[in-house]
Design a protein around this motif. Structure first.
Motif, PDB file in Angstrom:
ATOM      1  N   ASP A 101      10.109  -3.742   2.107  1.00  0.00           N
ATOM      2  CA  ASP A 101       9.288  -4.915   2.443  1.00  0.00           C
ATOM      3  C   ASP A 101       9.663  -5.366   3.852  1.00  0.00           C
ATOM      4  OD1 ASP A 101       8.182  -7.536   2.702  1.00  0.00           O
ATOM      5  OD2 ASP A 101       7.978  -7.595   0.508  1.00  0.00           O
ATOM      6  N   PRO A 102       8.695  -5.319   4.783  1.00  0.00           N
ATOM      7  CA  PRO A 102       9.046  -5.610   6.176  1.00  0.00           C
ATOM      8  C   PRO A 102       9.487  -7.053   6.398  1.00  0.00           C
ATOM      9  CG  PRO A 102       6.663  -5.363   5.917  1.00  0.00           C
ATOM     10  CD  PRO A 102       7.286  -4.974   4.611  1.00  0.00           C
ATOM     11  N   ARG A 103       9.206  -7.918   5.428  1.00  0.00           N
ATOM     12  CA  ARG A 103       9.584  -9.326   5.590  1.00  0.00           C
ATOM     13  C   ARG A 103      11.030  -9.569   5.203  1.00  0.00           C
ATOM     14  NH1 ARG A 103       5.042 -11.319   1.528  1.00  0.00           N
ATOM     15  NH2 ARG A 103       6.192  -9.722   0.378  1.00  0.00           N
ATOM     16  N   VAL A 129       9.625   2.346  -0.052  1.00  0.00           N
ATOM     17  CA  VAL A 129       8.898   1.308   0.671  1.00  0.00           C
ATOM     18  C   VAL A 129       9.809   0.086   0.846  1.00  0.00           C
ATOM     19  CG1 VAL A 129       6.843  -0.133   0.690  1.00  0.00           C
ATOM     20  CG2 VAL A 129       6.756   2.150  -0.333  1.00  0.00           C
ATOM     21  N   VAL A 158      11.004  -2.057  -2.280  1.00  0.00           N
ATOM     22  CA  VAL A 158       9.993  -2.539  -3.221  1.00  0.00           C
ATOM     23  C   VAL A 158       9.825  -1.609  -4.427  1.00  0.00           C
ATOM     24  CG1 VAL A 158       7.536  -3.166  -3.420  1.00  0.00           C
ATOM     25  CG2 VAL A 158       8.781  -3.685  -1.327  1.00  0.00           C
ATOM     26  N   ASN A 159      10.132  -0.340  -4.241  1.00  0.00           N
ATOM     27  CA  ASN A 159       9.870   0.627  -5.331  1.00  0.00           C
ATOM     28  C   ASN A 159      11.152   1.365  -5.753  1.00  0.00           C
ATOM     29  OD1 ASN A 159      10.004   1.986  -2.884  1.00  0.00           O
ATOM     30  ND2 ASN A 159       8.549   3.562  -3.489  1.00  0.00           N
ATOM     31  N   PRO A 160      12.166   0.617  -6.203  1.00  0.00           N
ATOM     32  CA  PRO A 160      13.447   1.265  -6.494  1.00  0.00           C
ATOM     33  C   PRO A 160      13.487   1.907  -7.877  1.00  0.00           C
ATOM     34  CG  PRO A 160      13.648  -1.070  -6.907  1.00  0.00           C
ATOM     35  CD  PRO A 160      12.228  -0.829  -6.477  1.00  0.00           C
ATOM     36  N   ARG A 219      -0.500  -1.815  -1.966  1.00  0.00           N
ATOM     37  CA  ARG A 219      -1.398  -0.656  -2.037  1.00  0.00           C
ATOM     38  C   ARG A 219      -1.990  -0.479  -3.425  1.00  0.00           C
ATOM     39  NH1 ARG A 219      -0.455   5.110  -2.826  1.00  0.00           N
ATOM     40  NH2 ARG A 219      -2.171   6.283  -1.889  1.00  0.00           N
ATOM     41  N   ASP A 250       4.606 -12.731  -3.804  1.00  0.00           N
ATOM     42  CA  ASP A 250       5.091 -11.922  -2.685  1.00  0.00           C
ATOM     43  C   ASP A 250       4.230 -10.690  -2.431  1.00  0.00           C
ATOM     44  OD1 ASP A 250       7.124 -13.451  -1.721  1.00  0.00           O
ATOM     45  OD2 ASP A 250       8.739 -12.414  -2.786  1.00  0.00           O
ATOM     46  N   ALA A 251       3.371 -10.363  -3.379  1.00  0.00           N
ATOM     47  CA  ALA A 251       2.520  -9.187  -3.169  1.00  0.00           C
ATOM     48  C   ALA A 251       1.461  -9.461  -2.108  1.00  0.00           C
ATOM     49  CB  ALA A 251       1.861  -8.768  -4.476  1.00  0.00           C
ATOM     50  N   ILE A 252       0.961 -10.714  -2.089  1.00  0.00           N
ATOM     51  CA  ILE A 252       0.008 -11.095  -1.045  1.00  0.00           C
ATOM     52  C   ILE A 252       0.810 -11.204   0.252  1.00  0.00           C
ATOM     53  CG2 ILE A 252      -1.564 -12.892  -0.219  1.00  0.00           C
ATOM     54  CD1 ILE A 252      -1.974 -13.655  -3.204  1.00  0.00           C
ATOM     55  N   GLY A 253       0.468 -10.421   1.234  1.00  0.00           N
ATOM     56  CA  GLY A 253       1.261 -10.407   2.460  1.00  0.00           C
ATOM     57  C   GLY A 253       2.428  -9.452   2.383  1.00  0.00           C
ATOM     58  N   GLY A 254       2.580  -8.802   1.230  1.00  0.00           N
ATOM     59  CA  GLY A 254       3.663  -7.834   1.086  1.00  0.00           C
ATOM     60  C   GLY A 254       3.100  -6.436   0.958  1.00  0.00           C
ATOM     61  N   VAL A 255       3.723  -5.666   0.098  1.00  0.00           N
ATOM     62  CA  VAL A 255       3.291  -4.285  -0.123  1.00  0.00           C
ATOM     63  C   VAL A 255       2.301  -4.308  -1.275  1.00  0.00           C
ATOM     64  CG1 VAL A 255       4.056  -1.976  -0.764  1.00  0.00           C
ATOM     65  CG2 VAL A 255       5.500  -3.417   0.709  1.00  0.00           C
ATOM     66  N   PRO A 297       5.292  -4.399  -8.393  1.00  0.00           N
ATOM     67  CA  PRO A 297       6.752  -4.332  -8.219  1.00  0.00           C
ATOM     68  C   PRO A 297       7.396  -5.714  -8.060  1.00  0.00           C
ATOM     69  CG  PRO A 297       5.629  -3.533  -6.244  1.00  0.00           C
ATOM     70  CD  PRO A 297       4.577  -3.706  -7.305  1.00  0.00           C
ATOM     71  N   TYR A 298       6.635  -6.656  -7.548  1.00  0.00           N
ATOM     72  CA  TYR A 298       7.202  -8.000  -7.365  1.00  0.00           C
ATOM     73  C   TYR A 298       7.327  -8.723  -8.711  1.00  0.00           C
ATOM     74  CZ  TYR A 298       6.276  -7.023  -2.462  1.00  0.00           C
ATOM     75  OH  TYR A 298       6.258  -6.445  -1.210  1.00  0.00           O
ATOM     76  N   GLU A 305       7.787   4.414  -9.634  1.00  0.00           N
ATOM     77  CA  GLU A 305       7.036   4.044  -8.440  1.00  0.00           C
ATOM     78  C   GLU A 305       7.367   4.905  -7.219  1.00  0.00           C
ATOM     79  OE1 GLU A 305       7.880   1.505 -10.615  1.00  0.00           O
ATOM     80  OE2 GLU A 305       5.784   1.215 -11.143  1.00  0.00           O
ATOM     81  N   ASP A 322      -3.314  -3.016   2.665  1.00  0.00           N
ATOM     82  CA  ASP A 322      -2.856  -1.776   2.018  1.00  0.00           C
ATOM     83  C   ASP A 322      -3.849  -1.204   1.014  1.00  0.00           C
ATOM     84  OD1 ASP A 322      -0.549  -2.178   3.399  1.00  0.00           O
ATOM     85  OD2 ASP A 322       0.688  -2.710   1.668  1.00  0.00           O
ATOM     86  N   ASP A 375      -5.767   8.107   0.656  1.00  0.00           N
ATOM     87  CA  ASP A 375      -6.391   7.104   1.530  1.00  0.00           C
ATOM     88  C   ASP A 375      -6.512   7.603   2.973  1.00  0.00           C
ATOM     89  OD1 ASP A 375      -3.826   6.771   0.459  1.00  0.00           O
ATOM     90  OD2 ASP A 375      -3.534   4.817   1.356  1.00  0.00           O
TER      91      ASP A 375
END
Lengths: 162, 331, 766
Positions: free
Chosen positions: C687-689, C685, C694-696, B146, B139-144, B120-121, C700, B305, C763
């Motif tokens: 992004d907490p940062r 989802v 993230v999945n608009p 899964r 941004d995926a590393i440390g981000g979302v 997604p990034y 996804e 994730d 999972d």
């Protein structure tokens, strides 16, 4: 392009999708835009009888092809959808109907699906599981799936009897 | 979408010539991935050279039993082809598990191989992505993450390759034929895609002006007993979390031939050579299958994730091999 | 007992006419299956221009610089509107129950009035161009820089700072009886767990879209909205024109589910853009644009603690929740709302807390509160049943309350025992093993689960006119909303039965603010609310017709009293005979007869509102009114991979009167399908940062596809609620409640694994 049986001449920028050409240039708004990303199937039309997502199709690539939209469809599925309540808000419905027409043709031609048990079987039976898998490219957020499957099964059976 | 020029190529020579001479030109196949990425502003070509009119649509049996597949054969047609269904069921199954019927009717074999990641990034212009913009960060590393890679990833990119078809081709020792103004060359499918390393934006060994013209499958008797198992959250119309392409031949309880590849776990279709080495000549038992899976996944590393993918891959490998064993086709 | 059938050939529910209860085909079925139905973005206008939004890419701060030059340089661009050049809109009004249109702003932000950014995705510019392609391309060229300010965006880390929700008329946010914590600590058996649910998005397939046309200070807006009247009033206020000057048109809405209840940024900015360029303007949001500017369902963390005696009698029930709002809008998610009515526990505590984050404001989504609250509560009751070693239905029945467990109010129509009996019989529940992991079929672990569905029933005032013409045709006019529920069909059935005419002669005009105003389509209230006014209007009409006939020497109805007259066969009939409406009108030389209910203006309208609110509050003090049901399912879990598939579903419901057996069953199925998504795959989802979604998109964010949905059997008691108009309790939302719990309970039964965090994904089960 031939659209619903009539020859149509269009001058378009290459970036115009088949979907936008139908809706904006030709006023054929029966074909719907739900995502513009190939992720929902609302824009499904038939090209030379095959179902495709018109949102990811550049119109210019389809020059000379035979396009069928819901406005050009006259099919028992339509009455079956009403009788089985295979729709609610109606927004995904044209795509579901065009998709189902394409799907019945694919099945009649012997095409397998991801749930076909024996790949080499030339004529896989159109079970409910088959219908559901083959129609999975068409989202319905209202959740009219049961009625859609009922409609497709009903029409498929009637076609086989004919 | 940015405006761009459009050329419909009448023949292969013209197609590769235009792409090699026009600045920032790209080949356009079915468009199911490229048009989406152009709409998102990720792909920004100035010219599209439409290759769908080229005569690369045949599926031909080769002398010696292999099959040659034109690069413009649509996914749906390839999946339904009787030769593929009987000799390489894993390929049929992989194709049928991908995308939707509408997309499979349009997507080409060549385009499928060079489709880009679903990270997604990568899609999001507001995020950092080394693949989209070299040097920008990830941004995926440390981000979302899964859906991201557990094998062969780097500190610059953890994206996965989304193709199902390519995973089957990786298992089948396919060879890809490429054409450019410099001539024709053949590349084993396993060498077509690259791991990210420090250059995640360079995804394949193709040069920008090279056109995929065909994929050839070798004569491969073991492939008659093959299967593709795709694991995902939704029952259909979703990319793989993990997938396994497997072909297995067992005689008197011993593995005499095997092909194994994984999808959803790396930036390329992942041929499981380590696992194959364990399996070949060993007894066809669940215990051996597990050992083989563990050998392949020993190098796998997860992020918070996606660590589950390692266990999922392990179980899916074993389950797929077991299925081939118990349904009798491997014997 | 009658059953709303899975098949359309079932008997009607035994009302006085042939239509109510029957599986009547949708009146708009043909236009929807031929492509003739025009949705909001499908009305052509000469000179139509197209808009696209530019979204902020930081969660909070100020725009320090915005560069429109590159966008303006694109051939065909008409305007780039930013905070630097946008004309002012009036600010949002303070919320008031006397003007319910004050509830509809999607946020308190006055868009493009300042450089402030309040969430990632907030529009910072609108580009208007000759075509949609040009507008979208030019929007991608607008560059903004920001000065970022500190923000809080992560629910998981902020939830510990939650504060008790403010009390309001509709949602007290807290209720208690006895000392639940003390009772819990001394209970013979107790369960006490946290459950979480993520953000969900509606994902109506029709993208949010607005077409705005100014003619002087008159405004026409095509907008797929669930609240035509309130949208109209809100736009009139924001743009400073009289309400009469604004027309909102929405005959067909391509799905809404709560997402089209508020007026969001895109709508306002389209109207603004049309003013700026002096041409009609259309905005169709991208799918990503919907996620960035239209809120979703709040995430939640919920604690449910249950204490019981050894025989399963509940002594303590605690249900508390933390949900989020946006710092610039959104409202409480009443996650614990259903728990105060659910079980006859001696000691009860329900309490809602919330936090405010720098995110797009949350909004209503199908069964706000109950959808996620029922997941926690009904999972917990299953956990308790497991601890006690009793059947989970048996445990529920042991604790079924006779009255509101907290304040003793009566239930108007509590039929949970009946729906459980019906559902259990149809599903084949009897003989189910209590032991988890007790059934295997090849690679599949098989389990079954059950949960209670519950959704409160409410009413809003509705305005309706009905006309009978000389040709016998009936015209019902009401600005109601058709978003897939079959709203027009249901009202046509009600009118046809009330007037005794064939349904083919009834036409329902809807979806336009020039019609008498309907309440917003929300809270499963539309059918009952409009039926109330429609039945009254039909009664008036019959009296008018009788008045015309009974005075005439030639009429077989001469001298007939209203009480002895029956409406049937297209007219009125008494003991001595009867005649058609057409005959009555012809003799009287009238072209039509009209009746209206509501539709007042000025003081009368305010008085009507006050009268309604008082009755509403009084009714709430007297009755607990709700639709309810029992959800039964079978799931199969792949023993190797943990993939979960739902393979069988039976839902037994009490929705009061079933107006249309076909569309009610579809509504309930639709809720269940959305619940399957909620249970197994749906999550927005963040992004907490960064607070960025993230999945608009639909590739996804996984809504269920055909292959995820098994045949869903629906059964309804069909018994009218004596306190509701036409006996209707509403069917729009109750279907989704209990679904996620039933699935999680079935997954536990199949695998022995209890998953308390939605969605249940593989999972969790490896």
């Amino acid at each position: 392009m031939r659209i619903n049986g009539a020859t149509t001449v269009l001058e378009l920028e290459p970036r115009v999708s088949l979907l936008d050409a139908l809706r904006d240039e030709l006023g054929l708004t029966g074909t719907k835009k739900g995502c513009d990303q190939g992720a929902c199937g609302a824009c499904t039309v038939l090209v030379d009888g095959e179902r495709i997502n018109s949102c990811l199709a550049l119109a210019v690539q389809y020059s000379g092809r035979e396009i069928t939209t819901v406005e050009g469809v006259d099919h028992p599925l339509q009455a079956a959808f009403v009788a089985n309540d295979g729709l609610q808000c109606g927004y995904c419905t044209p795509g579901q109907i065009c998709s189902a027409i394409g799907m019945l043709a694919e099945h009649a031609a012997g095409a397998p699906s991801a749930v076909t048990e024996h790949l080499c079987e030339p004529d896989p039976e159109l079970t409910d599981a088959e219908i559901r898998e083959r129609m999975s490219g068409n989202l319905c957020r209202c959740g009219a799936y049961n009625g859609i499957v009922d409609s497709v099964r009903e029409v498929a059976v009637a076609e086989q009897l004919r | 979408m940015r405006p761009f020029g459009y050329v419909s190529a009448p023949d292969v020579a013209t197609a590769v010539r235009v792409v090699s001479t026009e600045p920032n030109a790209k080949f356009l196949g079915g468009g199911t991935n490229l048009v989406d990425l152009m709409r998102e502003g990720v792909e920004r070509p100035d010219t599209l050279v439409d290759v769908t009119g080229l005569p690369l649509t045949a599926i031909e049996e080769l002398p010696g039993g292999g099959v040659r597949i034109g690069a413009l054969v649509r996914n749906a047609r390839l999946a339904a082809d009787p030769l593929i269904r009987s000799r390489y069921p894993v390929l049929s199954r992989a194709l049928l598990s991908g995308a939707s019927a509408q997309l499979r009717n349009v997507a080409t074999v060549g385009g499928n191989l060079v489709q880009r990641t679903r990270c997604p990034y990568f899609y999001d212009h507001a995020s950092a992505c080394n693949k989209r913009e070299p040097g920008a960060g990830c941004d995926a590393i440390g981000g979302v993450n899964r859906n991201h890679a557990v094998l062969g990833a780097s500190e610059h990119c953890i994206a996965t390759h989304p193709s199902d078809m390519a995973v089957a081709l990786a298992a089948l020792d396919a060879v890809v034929e490429l054409e450019s103004v410099r001539g024709t060359r053949r590349v084993p499918l396993l060498d077509l895609h690259r791991l990210p390393g420090e250059t995640p934006h360079v995804e394949t060994v193709l040069t920008a002006d090279e056109l995929i013209t065909a994929v050839e499958l070798p004569h491969l008797p073991v492939a008659a007993a093959s299967h593709y198992r795709k694991v995902r959250d939704r029952a259909s119309y979703a990319f793989a979390l993990v997938s396994v392409a497997a072909a297995l031949h067992v005689r008197e309880g011993v593995v005499t031939d095997v092909r194994l590849a994984l999808g959803g776990v790396a930036a390329k279709p992942w041929r499981a050579h380590q696992a194959e080495r364990v399996l070949l000549g060993a007894e066809a038992t669940e215990e051996v299958f597990l050992r083989a899976a563990d050998a392949e996944l020993a190098a796998a590393t997860g992020l918070p994730d996606n660590t589950f993918k390692i266990e999922l891959a392990r179980r899916t490998i074993v389950a797929t091999l077991q299925e081939l064993l118990t349904d009798g086709s491997a014997a | 007992m009658t059953t709303a059938p899975a098949r359309p050939d079932a008997p009607p529910t035994g009302t006085s006419g042939p239509y109510v209860g029957a599986p009547v085909d949708r009146v708009d079925g043909v236009v929807k299956t031929t492509g003739a139905a025009r949705f909001a973005a499908e009305h052509p206008y000469p000179g139509l221009a197209h808009a696209a939004l530019v979204h902020a890419t930081i969660p909070r701060g100020r725009v320090t610089w915005i560069d429109s030059a590159a966008a303006l340089a694109v051939d065909g661009v008409l305007a780039v509107i930013t905070h630097e050049n946008a004309p002012a809109m009036r600010p949002v009004k303070t919320q008031s129950v006397l003007d319910l249109s004050t509830l509809v702003p999607g946020s308190t932000v006055n868009h493009l009035a300042s450089d402030e950014v309040h969430w990632d995705g907030q529009p910072v510019a609108v580009v208007v161009a000759e075509s949609r392609q040009i507008a979208l391309h030019a929007a991608s060229l607008v560059r903004a820089t920001y000065r970022e300010l500190p923000s809080t965006v992560d629910f998981a880390t902020e939830k510990r700072n939650a504060l008790p929700q403010k009390k309001s008329v509709v949602d007290p946010g807290r209720a208690a009886k006895g000392d639940a914590e003390a009772a819990l600590s001394t209970a013979a058996v107790a369960v006490d767990h946290l459950y979480t649910t993520p953000v969900h998005h509606h994902n109506a397939l029709e993208l949010h879209t607005t077409t705005a046309v100014w003619d002087g200070d008159r405004l026409t807006v095509h907008e797929p909205t669930q609240g035509i009247d309130w949208t109209r009033k809100h736009l009139a206020h924001r743009f400073g024109v009289p309400v009469e000057n604004v027309r909102v048109i929405a005959p067909f809405v391509g799905g809404a589910f709560g997402g089209k209840w508020h007026v969001w940024a895109g709508t306002l900015l389209t109207v603004l853009a049309a003013r700026v360029v002096g041409r009609p303007v259309r905005l169709v949001l991208t799918r990503e644009g919907v996620y960035r500017t239209v809120g979703g369902r709040s995430p939640s963390e919920q604690r449910v603690a249950l204490g019981a005696d050894a025989d399963g009698t509940l002594t303590a029930l605690i249900h508390t929740s933390v949900t989020q709002v946006g710092r610039v809008g959104g409202g409480p998610e009443p996650a614990t709302g259903l728990s105060r009515y659910a079980y006859a526990a001696e000691n009860v505590l329900v309490e809602q807390k919330q936090i405010a984050l720098d995110l797009v404001p949350n909004t209503y989504m199908r069964a706000p509160g109950e959808a996620i609250g029922s997941f926690a509560l009904e999972s917990a009751i299953d956990e308790l049943a497991h601890e006690l070693g009793v059947d989970p239905i048996e445990l529920r029945m042991r604790n079924e309350p006779e009255r509101d467990p907290i304040d003793g109010r009566r239930f108007s129509h509590r039929k949970l025992r009946e729906v459980y009996a019906l559902g259990a019989e149809r599903f084949g529940w009897a003989g189910r093993s209590l032991r988890p992991r007790s059934t295997r079929d090849g690679r599949w672990l098989v389990g079954t689960g059950v949960a209670t569905a519950f959704h409160p029933a409410n009413l809003f005032p509705a305005n309706v006119t009905v006309r009978i013409s000389a040709d016998g045709g009936v015209l019902v006019r009401c600005g109601l909303h058709e978003m897939g529920m079959g709203a027009a069909t249901a009202q046509a059935q009600i009118a046809a039965d009330a007037l005794g005419v064939p349904i083919e002669s009834v036409r329902v005009e809807h979806g336009d603010s020039t019609l008498p105003a309907a309440p917003a389509a929300s809270g499963s209230t539309q059918t009952a609310s409009i039926a109330s006014s429609l039945l009254a209007a039909c009664e008036k009409l019959k009296r008018s017709a009788l008045a015309l006939a009974r005075g005439s020497a030639d009429s077989p109805l001469r001298g007939a009293k209203p009480a002895e007259v029956q409406a049937r066969d297209g007219g009125l009939h008494a003991a001595r005979g009867g005649e058609t409406y057409a005959a009555i009108l012809a003799r009287a030389g009238r072209s039509s007869l009209d009746a209206a209910v509501g539709a007042e203006r000025g003081f009368a309208a305010v008085a009507g509102q006050v009268r309604f609110m008082s009755k509403f509050l009084l009714d709430r003090r007297r009755w607990v009114r709700a639709a309810s049901g029992a959800q039964f399912c079978e799931v199969r879990v792949d023993a190797h991979t943990g993939e979960v598939r739902v393979t069988r579903w039976v839902g037994a419901f009490d929705v009061g009167t079933v107006i249309n057996a076909k569309t009610v069953a579809s509504q309930l199925r639709g809720g269940i399908v959305m619940g399957i998504g909620m249970a197994l795959s749906e999550a927005t989802v963040v992004d907490p940062r960064t607070g960025r979604i993230v999945n608009p998109g639909l590739a996804e964010y996984h809504v269920p596809v055909h292959a995820d949905v098994p045949p869903i059997e629906i059964h309804c008691l069909g018994d009218p609620d004596p306190t509701m108009p036409a006996g209707v309790l509403g069917a729009g939302e109750v279907g989704i409640t209990g679904v996620a719990a039933a699935i999680a309970n079935a997954v536990h039964h199949a695998t022995g694994r209890r998953v308390r965090d939605l969605p249940v994904t593989l999972d969790d089960l490896l």
